[in-house]
Design an enzyme around this catalytic site. Structure first.
Site, mmCIF file in Angstrom:
data_model
loop_
_atom_site.group_PDB
_atom_site.id
_atom_site.type_symbol
_atom_site.label_atom_id
_atom_site.label_comp_id
_atom_site.label_asym_id
_atom_site.label_seq_id
_atom_site.Cartn_x
_atom_site.Cartn_y
_atom_site.Cartn_z
ATOM 1 N N TYR A 156 -2.312 10.911 10.457
ATOM 2 C CA TYR A 156 -1.811 10.056 9.369
ATOM 3 C C TYR A 156 -1.010 10.884 8.351
ATOM 4 C CZ TYR A 156 -2.145 6.556 5.581
ATOM 5 O OH TYR A 156 -1.881 5.657 4.584
ATOM 6 N N ASN A 180 6.606 -0.896 5.294
ATOM 7 C CA ASN A 180 5.228 -0.831 4.793
ATOM 8 C C ASN A 180 4.179 -0.726 5.894
ATOM 9 O OD1 ASN A 180 2.866 -1.690 2.860
ATOM 10 N ND2 ASN A 180 2.914 -3.261 4.463
ATOM 11 N N ILE A 193 -5.822 2.727 -2.689
ATOM 12 C CA ILE A 193 -5.613 1.360 -3.175
ATOM 13 C C ILE A 193 -6.648 0.448 -2.521
ATOM 14 C CG2 ILE A 193 -3.918 -0.533 -3.340
ATOM 15 C CD1 ILE A 193 -3.008 2.122 -4.726
ATOM 16 N N ARG A 222 -0.742 -9.060 5.569
ATOM 17 C CA ARG A 222 -1.946 -8.842 4.748
ATOM 18 C C ARG A 222 -1.825 -7.520 3.986
ATOM 19 N NH1 ARG A 222 -5.753 -5.420 7.285
ATOM 20 N NH2 ARG A 222 -5.183 -4.906 9.438
ATOM 21 N N SER A 258 2.116 8.052 1.433
ATOM 22 C CA SER A 258 0.730 8.077 0.966
ATOM 23 C C SER A 258 0.462 9.398 0.262
ATOM 24 C CB SER A 258 -0.224 7.960 2.158
ATOM 25 O OG SER A 258 -1.538 8.313 1.773
ATOM 26 N N ILE A 308 -1.369 -4.565 1.243
ATOM 27 C CA ILE A 308 -0.340 -4.252 0.247
ATOM 28 C C ILE A 308 0.949 -5.002 0.581
ATOM 29 C CG2 ILE A 308 1.119 -2.387 -0.639
ATOM 30 C CD1 ILE A 308 -1.282 -0.469 -0.199
ATOM 31 N N GLY A 316 -1.711 6.259 -4.134
ATOM 32 C CA GLY A 316 -3.007 6.921 -4.011
ATOM 33 C C GLY A 316 -3.926 5.972 -3.269
HETATM 34 P P1 NDP Z 1 -3.505 -2.894 6.015
HETATM 35 O O1 NDP Z 1 -4.197 -2.332 7.196
HETATM 36 O O2 NDP Z 1 -4.269 -3.747 5.066
HETATM 37 O O3 NDP Z 1 -2.194 -3.682 6.463
HETATM 38 C C1 NDP Z 1 -1.283 -3.109 7.343
HETATM 39 C C2 NDP Z 1 -0.411 -4.183 7.916
HETATM 40 O O4 NDP Z 1 0.482 -3.582 8.877
HETATM 41 C C3 NDP Z 1 -1.239 -5.225 8.691
HETATM 42 O O5 NDP Z 1 -0.751 -6.516 8.416
HETATM 43 C C4 NDP Z 1 -1.021 -4.819 10.130
HETATM 44 O O6 NDP Z 1 -1.115 -5.866 11.074
HETATM 45 C C5 NDP Z 1 0.426 -4.334 10.078
HETATM 46 N N1 NDP Z 1 0.748 -3.563 11.276
HETATM 47 C C6 NDP Z 1 -0.007 -2.646 11.915
HETATM 48 N N2 NDP Z 1 0.619 -2.203 13.011
HETATM 49 C C7 NDP Z 1 1.809 -2.865 13.072
HETATM 50 C C8 NDP Z 1 2.888 -2.846 13.987
HETATM 51 N N3 NDP Z 1 2.877 -2.079 15.074
HETATM 52 N N4 NDP Z 1 3.936 -3.650 13.750
HETATM 53 C C9 NDP Z 1 3.959 -4.473 12.661
HETATM 54 N N5 NDP Z 1 2.968 -4.530 11.764
HETATM 55 C C10 NDP Z 1 1.888 -3.732 11.974
HETATM 56 O O7 NDP Z 1 -2.893 -1.630 5.247
HETATM 57 P P2 NDP Z 1 -2.545 -1.443 3.707
HETATM 58 O O8 NDP Z 1 -2.000 -2.700 3.156
HETATM 59 O O9 NDP Z 1 -3.675 -0.786 3.061
HETATM 60 O O10 NDP Z 1 -1.385 -0.353 3.820
HETATM 61 C C11 NDP Z 1 0.009 -0.667 3.744
HETATM 62 C C12 NDP Z 1 0.772 0.633 3.724
HETATM 63 O O11 NDP Z 1 0.377 1.413 2.615
HETATM 64 C C13 NDP Z 1 0.543 1.495 4.966
HETATM 65 O O12 NDP Z 1 1.729 2.144 5.324
HETATM 66 C C14 NDP Z 1 -0.481 2.489 4.476
HETATM 67 O O13 NDP Z 1 -0.452 3.669 5.216
HETATM 68 C C15 NDP Z 1 -0.032 2.685 3.047
HETATM 69 N N6 NDP Z 1 -1.048 3.207 2.148
HETATM 70 C C16 NDP Z 1 -2.205 2.508 1.919
HETATM 71 C C17 NDP Z 1 -3.128 3.024 1.049
HETATM 72 C C18 NDP Z 1 -4.397 2.307 0.729
HETATM 73 O O14 NDP Z 1 -5.190 2.873 -0.018
HETATM 74 N N7 NDP Z 1 -4.632 1.115 1.216
HETATM 75 C C19 NDP Z 1 -2.924 4.308 0.382
HETATM 76 C C20 NDP Z 1 -1.684 4.946 0.688
HETATM 77 C C21 NDP Z 1 -0.785 4.396 1.536
HETATM 78 P P3 NDP Z 1 -2.538 -6.274 11.739
HETATM 79 O O15 NDP Z 1 -3.199 -7.137 10.723
HETATM 80 O O16 NDP Z 1 -2.132 -6.997 12.986
HETATM 81 O O17 NDP Z 1 -3.273 -5.005 11.989
#
Ligand code: NDP
Length: 240
Positions: A147, A82, A180, A18, A134, A20, A178
């Protein structure tokens, strides 16, 4: 016709179920890549890419996933580290559990994602690794010492890895988004979202597709062939 050269390249995206990650998965598929993704849980039927249940905090789990991916799709060319989590709290209130949880997923998880594939990439003399940092890793943010520490560390890891891997023609770069629009940021209180939006010169949060474009560029053996150890910021001019 110009192409990013990702057709038939095998690329692995962690946390691709799910957010990004899921957008990156479908975007890379559209560019012709053979995409596998890992996550803690896989929603069956949601994506046509190969989904493997694996936890980035466990090297064993990621090694098993790597074995399955390479058996089914072939040698991996690209990695998108990611998967990431937040466990926010003001520093005096931050528990050791929440500190460790974020370090384990966001930093150790990046290492555990790369390790199972790196020797093969070196042997084949090609590969591109993109880790998602990030804006918070460079700018800081209230309540995000854990974080922010991990996201800054991912930049440090990448810069050293880029130097080591260069002789094998393997590249390592970072995309630093930034703010998102995803579930992660939709969970922010509305007041905080409004305050952050007011600080972004572009006047809005970014879209997951805007991160996917940056990732595809850095994965590309054509478009970014001489770029390594870099941080590509995608933030609507939301600098320090
Ligand atoms: P989400 O929380 O929407 O998605 C994160 C995904 O990572 C989920 O599918 C989650 O699974 C999975 N995950 C969590 N823990 C684990 C694990 N131990 N092993 C495997 N998968 C795991 O986050 P985003 O899409 O928003 O973020 C994606 C990346 O971008 C991250 O690294 C985040 O820090 C970075 N980022 C995001 C920003 C934003 O504004 N959204 C800004 C800057 C950086 P589950 O559904 O089971 O929790």
């Amino acid at each position: 016709m110009v192409s990013l050269g990702l057709e038939d390249k095998v690329v692995v995206v962690t946390g691709g179920n799910r957010g990004i990650g899921a957008t990156i998965v479908s975007f890379l598929q559209e560019l012709g890549a053979k995409v596998a993704f890992t996550d803690l849980a896989i929603d069956e039927g949601k994506s046509s890419a190969l989904g493997i249940k694996a936890d980035v905090t466990s090297l064993e789990s990621m090694e098993e996933a790597a074995k399955q991916i390479e058996e089914k799709l072939g040698p991996v060319y690209g990695i998108v580290a990611n998967a990431g989590i937040t466990k926010d709290n003001f520093f005096p209130k931050l528990t050791s559990q929440d500190w460790d949880a974020v370090i384990n997923v966001n930093l150790k998880g990046v290492k555990n994602t790369i390790v199972p594939f790196i020797a093969g990439m070196y042997e084949r003399g090609e590969g591109s690794i993109v880790s998602i940092s990030s804006i918070v890793g460079e700018r800081g943010n209230l309540g995000q010492t854990n974080y922010g520490a991990t996201k800054a560390a991912v930049i440090g890891l990448t810069k050293s890895l880029a130097r080591e891997a260069a002789r094998y023609k393997v590249r390592a770069n970072v995309v630093a988004p930034g703010f998102i629009d995803t579930e992660m940021t939709l969970a922010m209180p509305e007041k905080v979202r409004d305050k952050v939006t007011a600080e972004i010169p572009f006047g809005r949060f970014g879209k997951p597709e805007e991160i996917a474009w940056a990732v595809a560029f850095l994965l590309s053996p054509v478009a970014s062939s001489f770029i390594t150890g870099e941080v590509l910021r995608v933030n609507g001019a939301h600098y320090t």
